[in-house]
Design an enzyme around this catalytic site. Structure first.
Site, PDB file in Angstrom:
ATOM      1  N   LYS A 125     -16.706 -23.396  26.398  1.00  0.00           N
ATOM      2  CA  LYS A 125     -15.506 -24.101  26.827  1.00  0.00           C
ATOM      3  C   LYS A 125     -14.414 -23.745  25.820  1.00  0.00           C
ATOM      4  CE  LYS A 125     -13.848 -28.528  28.461  1.00  0.00           C
ATOM      5  NZ  LYS A 125     -12.571 -28.566  27.761  1.00  0.00           N
ATOM      6  N   ASP A 127     -11.046 -23.692  23.942  1.00  0.00           N
ATOM      7  CA  ASP A 127     -10.065 -24.746  23.714  1.00  0.00           C
ATOM      8  C   ASP A 127      -8.663 -24.162  23.820  1.00  0.00           C
ATOM      9  OD1 ASP A 127      -9.303 -27.280  23.326  1.00  0.00           O
ATOM     10  OD2 ASP A 127      -9.860 -27.398  21.216  1.00  0.00           O
ATOM     11  N   TYR A 232     -12.613 -17.046  34.154  1.00  0.00           N
ATOM     12  CA  TYR A 232     -13.941 -17.515  34.558  1.00  0.00           C
ATOM     13  C   TYR A 232     -14.071 -17.784  36.057  1.00  0.00           C
ATOM     14  CZ  TYR A 232     -11.393 -21.691  32.924  1.00  0.00           C
ATOM     15  OH  TYR A 232     -10.438 -22.620  32.664  1.00  0.00           O
ATOM     16  N   CYS A 417     -11.665 -40.353 -18.402  1.00  0.00           N
ATOM     17  CA  CYS A 417     -11.726 -40.463 -19.860  1.00  0.00           C
ATOM     18  C   CYS A 417     -10.359 -40.725 -20.490  1.00  0.00           C
ATOM     19  CB  CYS A 417     -12.350 -39.203 -20.462  1.00  0.00           C
ATOM     20  SG  CYS A 417     -11.286 -37.757 -20.337  1.00  0.00           S
ATOM     21  N   CYS A 437     -15.749 -35.206 -21.255  1.00  0.00           N
ATOM     22  CA  CYS A 437     -15.363 -36.147 -20.192  1.00  0.00           C
ATOM     23  C   CYS A 437     -16.597 -36.464 -19.333  1.00  0.00           C
ATOM     24  CB  CYS A 437     -14.252 -35.554 -19.329  1.00  0.00           C
ATOM     25  SG  CYS A 437     -13.876 -36.578 -17.896  1.00  0.00           S
TER      26      CYS A 437
END
Ligand code: IVH
Length: 679
Positions: A125, A127, A232, A417, A437
């Site tokens: 399908k 889009d 199609y 930190c 850190c």
């Protein structure tokens, strides 16, 4: 958005109120989608609104009005183009989202065709935007958009710009082919980049871009945008030329018209499910967007007997893939500190379903990106899941702004930190410079154990957090020094899970070299580069010794990567971790590549006792395993070889006792050589 479930019976008054609200909402979104081509909600959400309205109208038929959105096929044609009628009308498709729903469709088909064999043709399908293209006397004559299904816009000149569209075909009768016009992903990205540079609004996805392009009044601009088409359907003199859809698709091809080659012939719903399952993820690799499969009854005779409802054919269905886009609200923006110290803003979202999972966070990449897209806290946004696992924010739904949204200000201090952040010149990312850190440490450990690095199972975020909190680890190398008691003192950790964790850590000591290189977390050295480095260096020590000039001679290694590697191995902190890993017995050497199926030591069990000069115990184990052998910790009659190093222990005596073959170091090396390992 969600109404009450059907289980709760509504009063007529309540139903009336909800129906009115739904209709208003649906009309608004229809306008945004069809007229402005700027949708604000996903197709799925739209379908859900429609479904709810249909449910309520079925329950309270007295409330149906002729102007309800459920009472028409499509939308008004756009202004600015002449219109033309469709004969036969261009119907749309009903959507299903799960296999159960698809089976309902299949059963409806079987019921309507009792005792007959039904075969399906499955297509992607696409889009895009559907279109009808006509040829008269073998010459391209007209292209008409779907419009409301009965009447659409004549956009002949615009469609003519599509390079793959033949302007002549060999069939001289009146031909109408129907299909989908789409914008390939690369053309879409190029278009959006250009629009961004010009400060024009971006298209949310290729379908919107296609819709917007088809209605441009200047065909020269259309031509620049590189649309493409897949057909199609084919009608000759307004009827299907051949007896099955499959054969008609074949004819489309024979006439030189473009069709999608991804088509399947299916004899059962399970076959359809297999395709759906495979392509729901693989669709990312296609150069164009698809949002599901279209499943069509193959026989035209059966199609005709099945017929159609007012809106949909009964012989075809759209079996949608999980949605990739959704609309939700940003509740807050937090900062995430990565293992390299990169501080990235993350949107905290109202949880929403997307591609089969609940999503509550989306990356915002960096400060620049937030500014460019004008993203504010409280905004409604379109989010999208692409190839990456973490979704991203595509665009802001500006029309939903109330004025209460708060712009985001990037802090100048690390949120974890407190160190002052810095931004290297020319870069967009702020970084925390502090090697200690805690956020950086946490992320570097998670990276170290991750699947494509050392692949240590059973160690996830929560265990790493507990280990850090309890001071049991400070860097990845500390994992190799964990004791069972340490682990057992943690929450939800019994002796068995503790042992599992330790076994996994132990197993990782004999990993391939590339895993270790990747796990160290050298900037710009991902899995691919780590494998490449393994090809060029026999051991981690070799790599550590390599200077910039040597690294740069490797064709795929650029200056940035080479520089990063050299710096990494100059750093005191990194060197300390590496030495700790070495002491723990982690394999630092390249294991011999053994071809698939070629495992000369397969079926042989080895036990080691005493120290070897050439390898550490885990290196030797890793080599044996790479050649297909097994390493055990105790000697039994099943043991094939006991390798005896310096100062052997009781395992040596046991081997003699049981008559198990022993190998000294030289003999062991000889065996490895004979097995194809080069030392
Ligand atoms: S068949 C009567 N096949 O999906 C059947 N449609 O949601 C009409 N679409 O309007 C359509 N790829 O724009 C069909 N392989 C495909 C398709 C496809 C995309 C679009 C088409 C249609 C919409 C229905």
């Amino acid at each position: 958005m969600q109404g009450k479930g059907l289980g709760n019976k509504l009063t007529l008054e309540e139903a009336k109120k909800e129906i009115e609200k739904l209709r208003e909402e649906i009309r608004y979104h229809e306008y945004k989608y069809y007229v402005e081509a700027q949708p604000e909600i996903s197709d799925y959400e739209f379908d859900m609104l429609m479904k709810r309205l249909e449910e309520l109208e079925a329950q309270f038929p007295q409330l149906i009005t002729p102007d309800s959105p459920t009472q028409r096929v499509g939308e008004k044609p756009l202004e600015g183009f002449p219109t033309a009628r469709h004969d036969p009308p261009m119907l749309s498709l009903e959507n299903v989202y799960s296999y159960e729903e698809f089976l309902e469709f299949h059963n409806r088909v079987l019921k309507a065709l009792p005792g007959e064999k039904v075969e399906y043709v499955v297509e992607m399908k696409i889009d895009g935007v559907s279109i009808a293209v006509q040829y008269e006397n073998g010459v391209y004559s007209r292209a008409i958009t779907r419009g409301d299904g009965f009447q659409g816009d004549v956009v002949t000149e615009n469609i003519k710009t599509i390079r793959s569209l033949p302007l002549r075909i060999k069939e001289k009768r009146f031909v109408e082919v129907r299909g989908e016009v789409y914008m390939p992903k690369d053309a879409f990205e190029r278009l959006n980049r250009e629009r961004e540079e010009k400060g024009e609004p971006l298209f949310a996805n290729p379908r919107n871009a296609t819709a917007g392009t088809i209605r441009l009044l200047d065909p020269r601009e259309v031509a620049r945008r590189h649309l493409d088409i897949f057909f199609y359907y084919i009608f000759i003199e307004r009827d299907y030329p051949r007896a099955t859809h499959w054969e008609n698709l074949q004819l489309i091809k024979e006439l030189g018209l473009k069709r999608n080659e991804l088509v399947w012939f299916c004899r059962s719903p399970e076959d359809v499910l297999k395709i759906w399952d495979e392509w729901k993820d693989k669709r990312e690799d296609l150069p164009y967007e698809v949002d599901g499969l279209v499943v069509k009854v193959n026989s035209i005779d059966q199609q005709k007997r099945l017929g159609a409802t007012a809106k949909f054919p009964r012989w075809a269905i759209a079996f949608k893939f999980p949605a990739k886009q959704a609309v939700t609200q940003i509740v807050d923006i937090e900062l995430n500190v990565g293992r390299t110290g990169a501080v990235t803003p993350v949107a905290i979202l109202k949880p929403v379903q997307l591609a089969g999972t609940t999503v509550s966070r989306a990356t915002l990449h960096n400060e620049e990106e937030i500014r460019r897209k004008d993203i504010r806290i409280g905004d409604w946004v379109v989010i999208e899941k692409g190839g990456d696992i973490i979704p991203k924010v595509v665009s802001v739904v500006k029309s939903r702004r109330t004025g209460k949204e708060k712009p985001f200000v990037m802090p100048r201090k690390c949120p974890v930190c407190g160190s002052e952040l810095y931004r290297p010149p020319g870069e967009v990312i702020w970084r925390c410079p502090n090697a200690a850190c805690p956020a950086k440490i946490r992320e570097s450990i998670l990276h170290f154990v991750s699947r494509n690095a050392m692949n240590i199972e059973h160690i996830g975020e929560s265990l790493v957090d507990q280990l850090l909190k309890n001071g049991l680890i400070k860097d990845p190398a500390d994992l190799y020094y964990l004791k069972k008691e340490d682990l057992m003192n943690l929450e939800r950790m019994g002796p068995k899970s503790a042992q599992n964790v330790l076994d996994e850590i132990e197993r990782s000591k004999s990993n391939d070299l590339w895993r270790l290189i990747h796990a160290l977390g050298i900037r710009y050295v991902g899995e691919k580069t780590a494998k490449l480095l393994e090809e060029h260096f026999e051991s981690l020590d070799d790599l550590m010794k390599a200077d910039y000039n040597k690294l740069i001679t490797i064709p795929e290694i650029g200056y940035k990567v080479a520089d990063s590697i050299v710096h990494f191995f100059r750093d005191e902190h990194n060197l300390k971790i590496i030495e700790k890993l070495r002491k723990a017995g982690v394999n630092f050497r390249r294991l011999k590549d053994v071809e698939e199926g070629e495992k000369p030591l397969a079926g042989k069990t080895f036990v080691f006792t005493g120290e070897l000069d050439s390898f550490t115990r885990s290196e030797a184990s890793a080599i044996v395993e790479s050649l297909g052998g097994k390493v055990s910790s105790s000697v039994s009659r099943k043991t094939d070889f006991v390798v005896v190093g310096k100062n052997p222990g009781s395992k040596y005596q046991k081997a003699i006792q049981l008559g198990v073959k022993t190998l000294n170091e030289e003999e062991f090396l000889q065996l490895l050589r004979e097995s194809g390992y080069s030392i």
